[in-house]
Design an enzyme around this catalytic site. Structure first.
Site, mmCIF file in Angstrom:
data_model
loop_
_atom_site.group_PDB
_atom_site.id
_atom_site.type_symbol
_atom_site.label_atom_id
_atom_site.label_comp_id
_atom_site.label_asym_id
_atom_site.label_seq_id
_atom_site.Cartn_x
_atom_site.Cartn_y
_atom_site.Cartn_z
ATOM 1 N N SER A 10 2.799 1.957 -2.636
ATOM 2 C CA SER A 10 2.971 2.279 -4.051
ATOM 3 C C SER A 10 4.329 1.950 -4.635
ATOM 4 O O SER A 10 4.885 2.734 -5.403
ATOM 5 C CB SER A 10 2.721 3.772 -4.250
ATOM 6 O OG SER A 10 1.534 3.925 -4.882
ATOM 7 N N ASN B 57 -0.765 -8.447 -3.999
ATOM 8 C CA ASN B 57 -0.432 -7.849 -5.294
ATOM 9 C C ASN B 57 -1.717 -7.496 -6.017
ATOM 10 O O ASN B 57 -2.544 -8.363 -6.299
ATOM 11 C CB ASN B 57 0.424 -8.799 -6.141
ATOM 12 C CG ASN B 57 0.785 -8.150 -7.471
ATOM 13 O OD1 ASN B 57 -0.073 -7.901 -8.314
ATOM 14 N ND2 ASN B 57 2.047 -7.838 -7.655
ATOM 15 N N LYS B 58 -1.879 -6.201 -6.287
ATOM 16 C CA LYS B 58 -3.150 -5.713 -6.835
ATOM 17 C C LYS B 58 -3.409 -6.162 -8.269
ATOM 18 O O LYS B 58 -4.558 -6.314 -8.687
ATOM 19 C CB LYS B 58 -3.189 -4.177 -6.750
ATOM 20 C CG LYS B 58 -3.852 -3.650 -5.512
ATOM 21 C CD LYS B 58 -3.104 -3.857 -4.210
ATOM 22 C CE LYS B 58 -1.901 -3.002 -4.044
ATOM 23 N NZ LYS B 58 -1.220 -3.103 -2.744
ATOM 24 N N GLY C 142 0.789 -1.230 0.000
ATOM 25 C CA GLY C 142 0.000 0.000 0.000
ATOM 26 C C GLY C 142 0.819 1.278 0.000
ATOM 27 O O GLY C 142 0.281 2.366 0.165
ATOM 28 N N ASP D 281 -1.042 7.841 -7.036
ATOM 29 C CA ASP D 281 0.327 7.400 -6.720
ATOM 30 C C ASP D 281 1.341 8.063 -7.643
ATOM 31 O O ASP D 281 2.401 8.525 -7.206
ATOM 32 C CB ASP D 281 0.430 5.874 -6.864
ATOM 33 C CG ASP D 281 -0.641 5.135 -6.092
ATOM 34 O OD1 ASP D 281 -1.312 5.772 -5.263
ATOM 35 O OD2 ASP D 281 -0.817 3.925 -6.321
HETATM 36 P P1 ADP Z 1 2.123 -1.668 -3.970
HETATM 37 O O1 ADP Z 1 1.068 -1.460 -2.961
HETATM 38 O O2 ADP Z 1 3.480 -1.755 -3.348
HETATM 39 O O3 ADP Z 1 2.058 -0.707 -5.114
HETATM 40 P P2 ADP Z 1 1.434 -3.669 -5.977
HETATM 41 O O4 ADP Z 1 0.819 -5.002 -5.742
HETATM 42 O O5 ADP Z 1 0.651 -2.677 -6.735
HETATM 43 O O6 ADP Z 1 1.853 -3.125 -4.549
HETATM 44 O O7 ADP Z 1 2.830 -3.867 -6.737
HETATM 45 C C1 ADP Z 1 3.860 -4.681 -6.198
HETATM 46 C C2 ADP Z 1 4.743 -5.212 -7.313
HETATM 47 O O8 ADP Z 1 5.660 -4.175 -7.777
HETATM 48 C C3 ADP Z 1 5.680 -6.335 -6.867
HETATM 49 O O9 ADP Z 1 5.029 -7.595 -6.875
HETATM 50 C C4 ADP Z 1 6.791 -6.251 -7.911
HETATM 51 O O10 ADP Z 1 6.417 -6.915 -9.104
HETATM 52 C C5 ADP Z 1 6.887 -4.756 -8.180
HETATM 53 N N1 ADP Z 1 7.984 -4.194 -7.356
HETATM 54 C C6 ADP Z 1 7.892 -3.546 -6.195
HETATM 55 N N2 ADP Z 1 9.117 -3.209 -5.708
HETATM 56 C C7 ADP Z 1 10.018 -3.651 -6.608
HETATM 57 C C8 ADP Z 1 11.454 -3.647 -6.695
HETATM 58 N N3 ADP Z 1 12.211 -3.094 -5.752
HETATM 59 N N4 ADP Z 1 12.016 -4.206 -7.765
HETATM 60 C C9 ADP Z 1 11.260 -4.790 -8.718
HETATM 61 N N5 ADP Z 1 9.928 -4.844 -8.702
HETATM 62 C C10 ADP Z 1 9.298 -4.287 -7.657
HETATM 63 P P1 NG1 Z 2 -1.660 0.873 -4.230
HETATM 64 O O1 NG1 Z 2 -1.941 0.503 -2.851
HETATM 65 O O2 NG1 Z 2 -0.376 1.608 -4.379
HETATM 66 O O3 NG1 Z 2 -1.668 -0.284 -5.198
HETATM 67 C C1 NG1 Z 2 -4.029 1.811 -5.294
HETATM 68 C C2 NG1 Z 2 -4.175 2.665 -6.563
HETATM 69 C C3 NG1 Z 2 -4.482 4.133 -6.262
HETATM 70 C C4 NG1 Z 2 -5.616 4.271 -5.269
HETATM 71 C C5 NG1 Z 2 -5.351 3.384 -4.033
HETATM 72 C C6 NG1 Z 2 -6.500 3.374 -3.052
HETATM 73 C C7 NG1 Z 2 -2.879 2.066 -8.546
HETATM 74 C C8 NG1 Z 2 -1.576 2.176 -9.239
HETATM 75 N N1 NG1 Z 2 -2.956 2.621 -7.337
HETATM 76 O O4 NG1 Z 2 -2.792 2.003 -4.657
HETATM 77 O O5 NG1 Z 2 -4.784 4.830 -7.458
HETATM 78 O O6 NG1 Z 2 -6.854 3.969 -5.863
HETATM 79 O O7 NG1 Z 2 -5.083 2.037 -4.392
HETATM 80 O O8 NG1 Z 2 -6.774 4.652 -2.558
HETATM 81 O O9 NG1 Z 2 -3.816 1.500 -9.094
HETATM 82 MG MG MG Z 3 0.507 -0.548 -6.559
#
Ligand code: ADP
Ligand code: NG1
Ligand code: MG
Length: 448
Positions: A137, A225-226, A135, A182
């Site tokens: 980003s 992972n979203k 969360g 983000d």
């Molecule tokens: P977040 O809330 O952190 O945005 P997401 O699920 O949207 O979570 O994205 C996480 C994904 O981003 C990881 O599974 C990976 O694929 C990528 N990621 C995050 N940090 C790194 C890093 N340091 N190096 C490579 N990929 C990364």
């Molecule tokens: P994270 O938690 O970084 O994947 C997501 C969305 C934001 C926003 C928040 C909830 C992406 C890249 N990011 O954030 O736009 O909707 O959740 O407030 O889709």
């Molecule tokens: Mg994200």
């Protein structure tokens, strides 16, 4: 956006790893920070303003160019495997979103934005300190950093606003239909200030936080992972369908609407009026897909076109009343939060804390984007002396953000460590999972 030569000294480790991998020195470094959202959850994609700040943790890419028209991508963390492909011809896999796909989002988005017919090949080493799927980003920091790398390597420059808009769109290549918070804060952040970010068009205002408090991030250590799941897009789609049903109920052409903000504006309603409209038009029980189709007078195939995403085609049940109520009340809390920061009334910090607590309750009960561990952590934070605490980011795991009186910070950290981390195997993660944070600066390029 311009480049800076000052900070490269900090990047000794990634520089060394780049040199070991590619046999020469990097030409430049790009960095993009993660963020913590203080209030305004799951409302950016509904067209409403949010209130995040950048954190110190970031993604850094050390880069040089090559003449082979290839992308060579490495990571200092060996669990992210090396990847290479043609610099122009590649696919972004939505169903198995491995790390390099986020880089490819930035590469594709920037190449198209600049209209590059002959983009340069790239050698890149990636390093990151934003905890992943928590969360804060990390995904957007990687997409933003990639786009910045591609821009600079091709001798181009874009405004921060254009970069933010571009990266909000191109992260959608991975499948998540986010709202742009983000990427906006990653590019537009300024050290020392949180930002109120508004959308369509993108706008930002500095928000000065009370100086008697410190914001503390605590990671529940549950990851989601979203892009690999449909949790996030299911919420986006529930909001889209609810806004279309509200529009239709007021005799608007519902196919023209995809966001609550657009419907509210067209009808000239206040946020309070919108909550009343939800009560009048929607029912609290979940809607089946056939009920939604009946109300909108469409076939399931048409509904897929007008309202769904590729990973929500099989969703059969939509909670429209609760989701809509969350969005309108959360948008109202963001406005109140900013107003309190601006006008500094008596007991301002307590009032802000209360808004954060209400926000968490709404995310937990109406938006159902929390999880038991995160709820437990938020409760512990409040019992440990936070004036307010709430999940931050998309949720279903990840981090809480707490507002703590600075003179109580040490006692707070001690108690959360004891009550959340040391009681379980999370104890060995506490150093990177629990930390105080300040509003950090935005993305940058550093030339050697
Ligand atoms: P977040 O809330 O952190 O945005 P997401 O699920 O949207 O979570 O994205 C996480 C994904 O981003 C990881 O599974 C990976 O694929 C990528 N990621 C995050 N940090 C790194 C890093 N340091 N190096 C490579 N990929 C990364
Ligand atoms: P994270 O938690 O970084 O994947 C997501 C969305 C934001 C926003 C928040 C909830 C992406 C890249 N990011 O954030 O736009 O909707 O959740 O407030 O889709
Ligand atoms: Mg994200």
């Amino acid at each position: 956006m311009s480049s800076d030569t000052k900070k490269v000294i900090l990047y000794g480790n990634i520089k060394k790893q780049f040199e070991n991998k590619f046999g020469h020195s990097p030409l430049f470094f790009a960095r993009a920070p993660g963020r913590v959202n203080l209030i305004g959850e799951h409302i950016d994609y509904c067209g409403y303003g949010v209130l995040p700040m950048a954190i110190e943790q970031d993604i850094i890419i050390a880069a040089s160019t090559n003449d082979e028209k290839r992308l060579h991508l490495s990571n200092t963390n060996s669990s992210y495997k090396d990847f290479q492909c043609d610099i122009q011809n590649f696919d972004i896999n939505k169903t198995d979103p491995q790390w390099f796909n986020y880089f490819l989002c930035g590469l594709k988005g920037m190449t198209e934005h600049l209209g590059l017919t002959n983009p340069t090949g790239l050698n890149c080493m990636t390093d990151g300190t934003v905890p992943k799927s928590a969360g804060l980003s990390s995904s957007s920091a990687l997409v933003c950093c990639s786009a910045l790398t591609v821009m600079h390597a091709n001798g181009q420059s874009c405004s921060r606003k254009d970069l933010a808009d571009l990266c909000a769109s191109c992260e959608r290549y991975i499948g998540t239909q986010g709202g742009g918070m983000d990427q906006a804060i990653s590019f537009m952040a300024e050290a020392g200030s949180a930002k109120k970010i508004d959308f369509n068009p993108l706008r930002e205002q500095n928000v000065t936080l009370p100086d008697s408090v410190t914001f503390v991030i605590s990671n529940s250590c549950v990851e989601l992972n979203k892009a690999a799941t449909s949790h996030f897009n299911t919420r986006v789609v529930e909001c889209r369908i609810a806004s279309q049903i509200l529009a239709k109920s007021q005799s608007l052409n519902w196919r023209d609407y995809r966001r609550f903000g657009e419907v509210q504006e067209k009808l000239g309603l206040t946020l309070e009026d919108a909550v009343v409209l939800v009560k009048q038009v929607l029912h609290p029980d979940p809607y089946s897909k056939s009920e939604v189709c009946q109300i909108l007078d469409v076939s399931p195939e048409e509904l897929a076109e007008t309202s769904l995403s590729s990973n929500t085609l099989s969703v059969q049940s939509f909670k429209l009343y609760d989701r809509a109520t969350h969005v309108f009340t959360e948008a109202d809390r963001v406005q109140k939060f900013k107003e309190i920061c601006d006008t500094k009334p008596a007991a301002a910090a307590e009032k802000l804390g209360q808004l954060m607590n209400y926000s968490h309750a709404s995310c937990r009960d109406l938006y159902e984007c929390s999880c038991p561990e995160l709820d437990e952590l938020v409760d512990i934070c409040v019992q440990s002396g936070a004036l307010g605490s709430r999940l931050t980011g998309a949720g279903w795991g990840g981090c809480a953000v707490s507002m703590v009186p600075t003179d109580h910070l040490d006692a707070f950290l001690e108690r959360v460590t004891a009550d959340y981390y040391q009681k379980t195997s999370r104890g060995n993660k506490v150093k990177e999972a629990l930390f105080a944070t300040q509003p950090g600066s935005g993305a940058a390029i550093y030339t050697v």
